[in-house]
Write an enzyme that holds these catalytic residues in place. Structure first.
Site, PDB file in Angstrom:
ATOM      1  N   HIS A   7       0.751  -0.660  -0.147  1.00 27.23           N
ATOM      2  CA  HIS A   7      -0.775  -0.186   0.101  1.00 27.23           C
ATOM      3  C   HIS A   7       0.647   1.119  -0.032  1.00 27.23           C
ATOM      4  O   HIS A   7       0.810   2.233  -0.682  1.00 27.23           O
ATOM      5  CB  HIS A   7      -0.793  -0.027   1.196  1.00 27.23           C
ATOM      6  CG  HIS A   7      -1.754   1.247   1.358  1.00 27.23           C
ATOM      7  ND1 HIS A   7      -3.169   0.758   0.088  1.00 27.23           N
ATOM      8  CD2 HIS A   7      -2.229   2.315   1.793  1.00 27.23           C
ATOM      9  CE1 HIS A   7      -3.855   1.547   0.356  1.00 27.23           C
ATOM     10  NE2 HIS A   7      -3.181   2.505   1.467  1.00 27.23           N
ATOM     11  N   TYR A  58       4.221   1.062  -2.477  1.00 24.69           N
ATOM     12  CA  TYR A  58       4.321  -0.184  -4.606  1.00 24.69           C
ATOM     13  C   TYR A  58       5.593  -0.883  -5.358  1.00 24.69           C
ATOM     14  O   TYR A  58       5.892  -0.377  -6.142  1.00 24.69           O
ATOM     15  CB  TYR A  58       4.140   1.625  -5.570  1.00 24.69           C
ATOM     16  CG  TYR A  58       3.516   2.074  -5.387  1.00 24.69           C
ATOM     17  CD1 TYR A  58       1.625   2.187  -5.993  1.00 24.69           C
ATOM     18  CD2 TYR A  58       2.568   2.608  -3.995  1.00 24.69           C
ATOM     19  CE1 TYR A  58       1.097   3.178  -5.624  1.00 24.69           C
ATOM     20  CE2 TYR A  58       1.773   3.575  -3.540  1.00 24.69           C
ATOM     21  CZ  TYR A  58       0.587   3.808  -4.768  1.00 24.69           C
ATOM     22  OH  TYR A  58      -0.345   4.307  -4.692  1.00 24.69           O
ATOM     23  N   GLU A  79      -7.948   7.587  -5.246  1.00 25.80           N
ATOM     24  CA  GLU A  79      -7.160   6.304  -4.251  1.00 25.80           C
ATOM     25  C   GLU A  79      -8.559   5.562  -4.080  1.00 25.80           C
ATOM     26  O   GLU A  79      -9.547   5.283  -3.606  1.00 25.80           O
ATOM     27  CB  GLU A  79      -6.680   7.297  -3.229  1.00 25.80           C
ATOM     28  CG  GLU A  79      -5.869   7.818  -3.508  1.00 25.80           C
ATOM     29  CD  GLU A  79      -4.916   7.955  -2.144  1.00 25.80           C
ATOM     30  OE1 GLU A  79      -5.382   7.567  -0.692  1.00 25.80           O
ATOM     31  OE2 GLU A  79      -3.284   8.106  -2.367  1.00 25.80           O
ATOM     32  N   HIS A  87     -10.288   2.374  -1.349  1.00 30.54           N
ATOM     33  CA  HIS A  87     -10.469   2.162  -0.334  1.00 30.54           C
ATOM     34  C   HIS A  87     -11.182   0.893  -0.151  1.00 30.54           C
ATOM     35  O   HIS A  87     -12.133   0.582   0.350  1.00 30.54           O
ATOM     36  CB  HIS A  87     -11.438   3.258   0.717  1.00 30.54           C
ATOM     37  CG  HIS A  87     -10.155   3.448   1.607  1.00 30.54           C
ATOM     38  ND1 HIS A  87     -11.167   3.601   3.211  1.00 30.54           N
ATOM     39  CD2 HIS A  87      -8.974   3.591   2.421  1.00 30.54           C
ATOM     40  CE1 HIS A  87      -9.561   4.151   4.150  1.00 30.54           C
ATOM     41  NE2 HIS A  87      -9.322   3.556   3.169  1.00 30.54           N
ATOM     42  N   ASN A  88     -10.902   0.017  -0.994  1.00 31.04           N
ATOM     43  CA  ASN A  88     -11.259  -1.128  -1.114  1.00 31.04           C
ATOM     44  C   ASN A  88     -11.350  -2.588   0.095  1.00 31.04           C
ATOM     45  O   ASN A  88     -12.444  -2.642   0.377  1.00 31.04           O
ATOM     46  CB  ASN A  88     -10.429  -2.030  -1.684  1.00 31.04           C
ATOM     47  CG  ASN A  88     -10.611  -1.468  -3.969  1.00 31.04           C
ATOM     48  OD1 ASN A  88     -11.613  -0.547  -3.704  1.00 31.04           O
ATOM     49  ND2 ASN A  88      -9.655  -1.668  -4.210  1.00 31.04           N
ATOM     50  N   SER A 139      -3.768  -0.519  -5.687  1.00 31.61           N
ATOM     51  CA  SER A 139      -4.737  -1.893  -5.083  1.00 31.61           C
ATOM     52  C   SER A 139      -4.990  -3.047  -5.258  1.00 31.61           C
ATOM     53  O   SER A 139      -5.553  -2.925  -6.861  1.00 31.61           O
ATOM     54  CB  SER A 139      -6.426  -1.016  -4.638  1.00 31.61           C
ATOM     55  OG  SER A 139      -6.420  -2.042  -4.363  1.00 31.61           O
TER      56      SER A 139
END
Length: 729
Positions: free
Chosen positions: A42, A45, A86, A88-89, A532
């Site tokens: 996160h 990368y 972005e 936020h899964n 993600s």
């Protein structure tokens, strides 16, 4: 350090050996936690950086590309647009309301920390199958309701309009939903702030809400797959307070008018750890922090908890020496905590103190600019050979197919979702959700308009990971162009499965190649983004979903082009070529439950020519509306336009086969032409193929053999989605 503790921090043997080399000793628990967070997927990368490096990021209008809190482009008149998307899964799957709400809060901070006032939110949402009475369908409806409520709550409380987005459904998201949040702000081009900490002796100031234990380990959690063993993760989900963030935003915007600070950084994933290391890392400096000075919400908090908490609504500021008190006064005025907790040094080290005792010391560079980069193995997925030859099993009459596709969740109107968002607050919204195509807002200071559109087709990316990603870039840009605006740049949110699976890494690598190609050919550079990974449950990954938002400028806000019919009697033209392409189409998925085929390559010259034709024709005043042809082909695009406008259509479309009215050939649009002679001249000039297929008007929707009452299909279009989602209400 015992092996169980190392394993709990998701540090492998090779990484631990590297930590020993960097420190020259064993790390303590605080230091191990910091390495774990900063080397997580996160934050670092590490699996994706290799492929992101080649993205086109430069153009004369790009002020700031990837690497900062958000991207920045010049939109004319001394104004710049600051934007980013972005994910936020993972938090949203665990706790949908707070997960989605804090996703919005985080992206807002990324934008206003650059000095911009946020003027628009959007989102890109993916859920599993919501139809039916299965346990999974009930869970997906619960997740949708919670996530949408969280998004609406945070944006509405902040006074920021949510102006658009996209929501799609597929079984591949049953185990992992995707919640991608986008925000855009405006700032004067010469008043942009950056996330840096430089100047020896300059004070480091903590501002915002107090630090609690919420969100501990969030960055590490978001860098792992789900399984039955790790689903009790609610404590790792942050809790948001939009009213505190509103105060924080206003305090920051007041601060930006003064000459008190060197840099500012949002405390996002990994909290105080990431913000401090990133600021010092960008500047090549060091930092000392007194952790006992951090404002605490709970008693007995440890240095480990203070460094790794992901409590929301917090920022880290590097102020100019001597300006500390003035900075503190601004935040105290807004009833926010503000404390000097450290200073910039030239040591290249992060030195952490607790009541005067040195409790942690780590070199900054290996955790920021020189974090590990992995070269994971890749392998072309075997399934691609199995699905490449698409066979449509049988003929289905077009009327049956039309009504079946119209009832698909992808097609149905999503008022149940967007009615929970305030789209008109700030009074800049020209085109709001529900009217197809790009969202459009005015820039009051310049009289220009900004158009923005979210786009991705997960099925297409499953069938062709490279072409699918390229199509997302092109289709997002086309939606922007259909509003009359010229697309200038994109932000991305690259949602993929487990990178330890070579087939997933191949999908990711191919997706990046597709984005690079499309951005280069269409001259829409990448200015910001997010990756993600680990969207995977029990070994099952989501479809590759590289979500794209394209942003463009229309020089005249009054010349916004509608996406739906405006009046009766307008000629309807189809632009582009219909080739009978059903690969990854809704037609074969909805009717035969098949996802397969081979996507055709994009002809970028034709795509760009289509954009330029519509923009030029709009400026010439010969168009009433323009809408990109997408999922469900010409039939579904026309039907939605008719239902939303309340105006019927009489269309006859020359096709080689009857079902080509549902095909998803690329680079096409439907336009309403008010001067056919002038438009024909322009189309010839730009080399765009066109065909007059009908006229607006009446109370019927007619397209070839389809003959439906507009009122009846409108009732399906507007009401069916709510009926599906509200089954338990």
């Amino acid at each position: 350090m015992d092996k169980a503790t190392i394993k709990a921090h998701k540090i492998n043997e090779q990484e631990y050996e590297e930590i020993l080399k960097i420190l020259g000793r064993e790390p303590n628990l605080l230091e191990l936690g910091i390495f774990s967070a900063m080397w997580s997927e996160h934050c670092s990368y590490k699996s994706s950086k290799k492929y992101l490096n080649g993205f086109p990021t430069k153009a004369p209008w790009v002020i700031q590309g990837p690497g900062e809190n958000a991207g920045v482009i010049d939109v004319g008149g001394g104004v710049a647009a600051v934007f980013k998307m972005e994910s936020h899964n993972h938090p949203s799957f665990i706790e949908p309301f707070q997960g989605a709400a804090t996703g919005v809060g985080g992206i807002l901070r990324d934008v206003f920390t650059m000095g911009a006032r946020v003027v628009a939110n959007m989102n890109s949402l993916r859920f599993g199958e919501v139809c039916g009475d299965s346990e999974n369908a009930r869970k997906q409806r619960y997740l949708l309701k919670g996530a949408v409520a969280g998004i609406g709550h945070y944006g509405n409380c902040m006074g920021i309009p949510t102006v658009g987005g996209e929501t799609t459904f597929d079984a591949s998201f049953n185990g992992n939903i995707l919640v991608n949040a986008f925000a855009l702000g405006l700032v004067k081009s010469d008043e942009i702030f950056y996330g840096k900490a430089e100047g020896i002796g300059n004070p480091v100031i903590y501002v915002g809400s107090k630090t609690g234990r919420d969100g501990l380990g969030g960055a590490v959690m978001a860098s792992d797959s789900f399984s039955d063993a790790n689903k009790s993760l609610r404590p790792t989900v942050q809790v948001g307070d939009p009213f505190a963030e509103k105060l924080l935003m206003e305090a920051c915007l007041e601060l930006f008018k003064k000459d008190y600070i060197v840099g500012i950084q949002d405390m996002g994933a990994a909290g105080l750890t990431s913000s401090s290391f990133e600021m010092a890392g960008r500047s090549g400096s060091g930092m000392k922090m007194q952790l006992d000075r951090v404002p605490m919400r709970e008693e007995g908090m440890s240095p480990y908890e203070l460094m790794l908490s992901e409590s929301q609504e917090r920022m880290l500021i590097c102020a100019k020496k001597g300006c500390e008190q003035k900075v503190l006064e601004i935040f105290k005025k807004w009833d926010l905590d503000a404390e000097v907790i450290g200073e910039v040094t030239d040591s290249g080290q992060m030195q952490l103190y607790w009541h005067g005792e040195l409790v942690g010391q780590i070199p900054i560079k290996p955790l920021s600019e020189a974090a590990p980069v992995l070269d994971r193995p890749t392998a072309r997925p075997k399934y691609l050979d199995e699905i490449k030859n698409l066979q449509i099993p049988k003929d289905i009459d077009n009327k049956t197919a039309f009504l079946k596709l119209l009832r698909e969740s992808e097609i149905l109107n999503k008022a149940l979702i967007y009615d929970q968002y305030d789209a008109n607050i700030q009074t800049n919204t020209i085109k709001q959700p529900g009217y197809l195509g790009a969202a459009v807002i005015r820039i009051k200071e310049t009289g220009k308009a900004l158009a923005m559109a979210a786009q991705c087709d997960p099925r297409a990316n499953f069938v062709g990971p490279k072409i699918g990603a390229a199509r997302a870039v092109a289709a997002a840009g086309r939606k922007v162009a259909m509003s009359g605006a010229m697309p200038l740049a994109i932000t991305d949110c690259l949602n993929y499965g487990n990178p330890q699976n070579p087939e997933v890494m191949w999908q990711f690598a191919q997706g990046c190649e597709g984005i690079k190609e499309a951005c280069r050919e269409l001259n829409t550079p990448v200015v910001s983004g997010n990756v993600s990974l680990y969207n995977d449950t029990d070994g099952v990954s989501v479809y590759p979903t590289p979500a794209i938002v394209s942003v463009g400028v229309n020089d005249d806000a009054r010349a916004n082009l509608k996406s739906v019919f405006g009046s009766a009697g307008t000629a309807i033209y189809l632009l582009g070529e219909t080739k009978g392409e059903f690969a990854a189409s809704l037609y074969v998925k909805a009717l035969f439950d098949v996802v397969g085929g081979t996507l055709s390559e994009i002809d970028y010259k034709k795509e760009r020519a289509l954009w330029e034709l519509v923009i030029a024709a709009n400026k010439a005043g010969v168009l009433e509306f323009a809408n990109s042809v997408g999922v469900g082909g010409v039939a579904m695009s026309l039907a939605k336009m008719a239902c939303i406008s309340g105006i019927g259509a009489e269309c006859k479309f020359d096709v080689a086969q009857a079902n080509f009215i549902f095909d998803e050939s690329f680079s096409r649009a439907l336009v309403g032409v008010t001067s056919e002679a002038k438009f024909s001249e322009l189309a010839a000039k730009f080399g765009v193929k066109f065909e007059k297929i009908g006229v607006t008007g009446g109370d019927k929707f007619r397209l070839n053999e389809i003959d439906e009452n507009l009122k009846e299909i409108s009732e399906i279009y507007f009401n069916e989605f709510a009926n599906i989602i509200k089954q338990e209400d």
